[in-house]
Write a protein that holds these residues in place. Sequence first.
Motif, PDB file in Angstrom:
ATOM      1  N   UNK A 182       0.850  -1.193   0.000  1.00 38.92           N
ATOM      2  CA  UNK A 182       0.000   0.000   0.000  1.00 38.92           C
ATOM      3  C   UNK A 182       0.885   1.242   0.000  1.00 38.92           C
ATOM      4  N   UNK A 183       0.566   2.269  -0.821  1.00 40.38           N
ATOM      5  CA  UNK A 183       1.385   3.462  -0.854  1.00 40.38           C
ATOM      6  C   UNK A 183       1.256   4.249   0.432  1.00 40.38           C
ATOM      7  N   UNK A 184       2.227   5.096   0.765  1.00 39.40           N
ATOM      8  CA  UNK A 184       2.145   5.871   1.987  1.00 39.40           C
ATOM      9  C   UNK A 184       0.971   6.830   1.959  1.00 39.40           C
ATOM     10  N   UNK A 185       0.261   6.920   3.089  1.00 37.17           N
ATOM     11  CA  UNK A 185      -0.879   7.821   3.182  1.00 37.17           C
ATOM     12  C   UNK A 185      -0.366   9.179   3.672  1.00 37.17           C
ATOM     13  N   UNK A 186       0.029  10.023   2.739  1.00 41.33           N
ATOM     14  CA  UNK A 186       0.591  11.307   3.092  1.00 41.33           C
ATOM     15  C   UNK A 186      -0.020  12.378   2.206  1.00 41.33           C
ATOM     16  N   UNK A 187      -0.144  13.607   2.701  1.00 47.72           N
ATOM     17  CA  UNK A 187      -0.638  14.676   1.838  1.00 47.72           C
ATOM     18  C   UNK A 187       0.332  14.901   0.686  1.00 47.72           C
ATOM     19  N   UNK A 188      -0.189  15.081  -0.506  1.00 46.33           N
ATOM     20  CA  UNK A 188       0.657  15.338  -1.659  1.00 46.33           C
ATOM     21  C   UNK A 188       0.870  16.821  -1.873  1.00 46.33           C
ATOM     22  N   UNK A 189      -0.036  17.653  -1.355  1.00 42.13           N
ATOM     23  CA  UNK A 189      -0.004  19.069  -1.630  1.00 42.13           C
ATOM     24  C   UNK A 189      -0.301  19.848  -0.362  1.00 42.13           C
ATOM     25  N   UNK A 190       0.044  21.119  -0.342  1.00 38.88           N
ATOM     26  CA  UNK A 190      -0.284  21.928   0.812  1.00 38.88           C
ATOM     27  C   UNK A 190      -0.694  23.318   0.356  1.00 38.88           C
ATOM     28  N   UNK A 191      -1.529  24.027   1.178  1.00 39.18           N
ATOM     29  CA  UNK A 191      -1.984  25.360   0.780  1.00 39.18           C
ATOM     30  C   UNK A 191      -0.891  26.401   0.949  1.00 39.18           C
ATOM     31  N   UNK A 192      -0.790  27.294  -0.019  1.00 34.34           N
ATOM     32  CA  UNK A 192       0.162  28.399   0.073  1.00 34.34           C
ATOM     33  C   UNK A 192      -0.477  29.628  -0.547  1.00 34.34           C
ATOM     34  N   UNK A 193      -0.639  30.666   0.255  1.00 35.39           N
ATOM     35  CA  UNK A 193      -1.190  31.914  -0.269  1.00 35.39           C
ATOM     36  C   UNK A 193      -2.582  31.763  -0.833  1.00 35.39           C
ATOM     37  N   UNK A 194      -3.399  30.919  -0.205  1.00 33.86           N
ATOM     38  CA  UNK A 194      -4.767  30.752  -0.658  1.00 33.86           C
ATOM     39  C   UNK A 194      -4.933  29.742  -1.774  1.00 33.86           C
ATOM     40  N   UNK A 195      -3.818  29.249  -2.346  1.00 34.13           N
ATOM     41  CA  UNK A 195      -3.878  28.213  -3.367  1.00 34.13           C
ATOM     42  C   UNK A 195      -3.059  27.032  -2.908  1.00 34.13           C
ATOM     43  N   UNK A 196      -3.127  25.953  -3.625  1.00 30.95           N
ATOM     44  CA  UNK A 196      -2.393  24.759  -3.225  1.00 30.95           C
ATOM     45  C   UNK A 196      -1.162  24.588  -4.091  1.00 30.95           C
ATOM     46  N   UNK A 197      -0.062  24.254  -3.467  1.00 33.12           N
ATOM     47  CA  UNK A 197       1.197  24.096  -4.191  1.00 33.12           C
ATOM     48  C   UNK A 197       1.728  22.693  -3.986  1.00 33.12           C
ATOM     49  N   UNK A 198       2.493  22.241  -4.945  1.00 29.58           N
ATOM     50  CA  UNK A 198       2.998  20.882  -4.904  1.00 29.58           C
ATOM     51  C   UNK A 198       4.148  20.765  -3.912  1.00 29.58           C
ATOM     52  N   UNK A 199       4.129  19.717  -3.104  1.00 31.42           N
ATOM     53  CA  UNK A 199       5.261  19.366  -2.267  1.00 31.42           C
ATOM     54  C   UNK A 199       6.031  18.279  -2.993  1.00 31.42           C
ATOM     55  N   UNK A 200       7.202  18.605  -3.515  1.00 33.03           N
ATOM     56  CA  UNK A 200       7.969  17.623  -4.250  1.00 33.03           C
ATOM     57  C   UNK A 200       7.272  17.219  -5.544  1.00 33.03           C
ATOM     58  N   UNK A 201       7.521  16.009  -5.953  1.00 32.07           N
ATOM     59  CA  UNK A 201       7.003  15.490  -7.211  1.00 32.07           C
ATOM     60  C   UNK A 201       5.939  14.439  -6.918  1.00 32.07           C
ATOM     61  N   UNK A 202       4.787  14.553  -7.563  1.00 36.47           N
ATOM     62  CA  UNK A 202       3.745  13.551  -7.451  1.00 36.47           C
ATOM     63  C   UNK A 202       3.922  12.543  -8.581  1.00 36.47           C
ATOM     64  N   UNK A 203       4.029  11.279  -8.227  1.00 36.76           N
ATOM     65  CA  UNK A 203       4.175  10.218  -9.233  1.00 36.76           C
ATOM     66  C   UNK A 203       2.779   9.781  -9.674  1.00 36.76           C
ATOM     67  N   UNK A 204       2.469  10.021 -10.936  1.00 32.68           N
ATOM     68  CA  UNK A 204       1.127   9.776 -11.452  1.00 32.68           C
ATOM     69  C   UNK A 204       1.182   8.735 -12.563  1.00 32.68           C
ATOM     70  N   UNK A 205       0.370   7.701 -12.431  1.00 29.92           N
ATOM     71  CA  UNK A 205       0.207   6.702 -13.483  1.00 29.92           C
ATOM     72  C   UNK A 205      -1.134   6.936 -14.165  1.00 29.92           C
ATOM     73  N   UNK A 206      -1.114   7.123 -15.462  1.00 26.42           N
ATOM     74  CA  UNK A 206      -2.338   7.344 -16.231  1.00 26.42           C
ATOM     75  C   UNK A 206      -2.603   6.106 -17.071  1.00 26.42           C
ATOM     76  N   UNK A 207      -3.711   5.465 -16.808  1.00 23.43           N
ATOM     77  CA  UNK A 207      -4.100   4.267 -17.549  1.00 23.43           C
ATOM     78  C   UNK A 207      -4.917   4.695 -18.763  1.00 23.43           C
ATOM     79  N   UNK A 208      -4.304   4.605 -19.931  1.00 25.85           N
ATOM     80  CA  UNK A 208      -4.987   5.007 -21.153  1.00 25.85           C
ATOM     81  C   UNK A 208      -4.094   5.865 -22.022  1.00 25.85           C
ATOM     82  N   UNK A 209      -4.028   5.536 -23.299  1.00 23.75           N
ATOM     83  CA  UNK A 209      -3.136   6.236 -24.227  1.00 23.75           C
ATOM     84  C   UNK A 209      -3.902   6.860 -25.391  1.00 23.75           C
ATOM     85  N   UNK A 210      -5.194   7.129 -25.181  1.00 31.08           N
ATOM     86  CA  UNK A 210      -5.981   7.787 -26.223  1.00 31.08           C
ATOM     87  C   UNK A 210      -5.715   9.276 -26.242  1.00 31.08           C
ATOM     88  N   UNK A 211      -6.748  10.098 -26.237  1.00 31.69           N
ATOM     89  CA  UNK A 211      -6.573  11.545 -26.238  1.00 31.69           C
ATOM     90  C   UNK A 211      -6.443  12.107 -24.825  1.00 31.69           C
TER      91      UNK A 211
END
Length: 223
Positions: free
Chosen positions: A1-30
């Motif tokens: 099971x992947x670690x249950x940790x926040x991927x993002x945090x709020x900064x200045x009223x918007x959310x900013x990325x903490x480090x790099x999010x590893x994303x797997x996209x299933x599908x190679x269409x459009x």
Amino acid sequence: MPPQRPLLFPRGGRCAVVGVVRIAILGSGQVGPALARGWSRHGHDVVIGTRQDAVADLPVAPPAEAVRDADLVVLAVKGEVAVELVTSLADGLDGRVLVDATNPLDFSSGGPGLFVGTTDSLGEQVQRAAPGARVVKAYNTVGNALMVDPDLPGGPPTMFIAGDDADAKQQVTDLLQSTGWEVADLGGIAASRWLEAMCMAWVAYGARTGTWDHAFKLLRPGG
């Protein structure tokens, strides 16, 4: 099971990325490549899970391998194959956030329709196919050209989402907000029934006007 940790945090009223999010996209269409290129611009580590040997200039891997190393998985295949694919990957999806961007589109009668709706949804079927996954319905009510960093005269459009896991929805909300979206949570995964119907409204407007660069906007007092 992947670690249950926040991927993002709020900064200045918007959310900013903490480090790099590893994303797997299933599908190679459009949809899959459009999301991959958009999120890559934001510094995320994205791979397309596909049986194809190559997809333009994007990194690819077999679906099971792509899912194995991902913080976040996105389902972006044709609706008729979504449940079969998720079922085959169910063990690897256990505990992971699975963003369901699919729609149960049916063109058998000539025009677009839905092969499930009202009393069930493709989103619910995906959740049942991978009961250990934390499914969030999102990205199914807009065209792929606007999925990341939409730039429209009316301001940030609204992405409607649904899912049973509050933490998973917050992670998806953070990702959406950091890439130009407002978010409206419609509740549990059963609300996918209405999100998939919204897709039909989006399609109907596009077919009538011949344009496909539109998105929904929820207006409410004070915001």
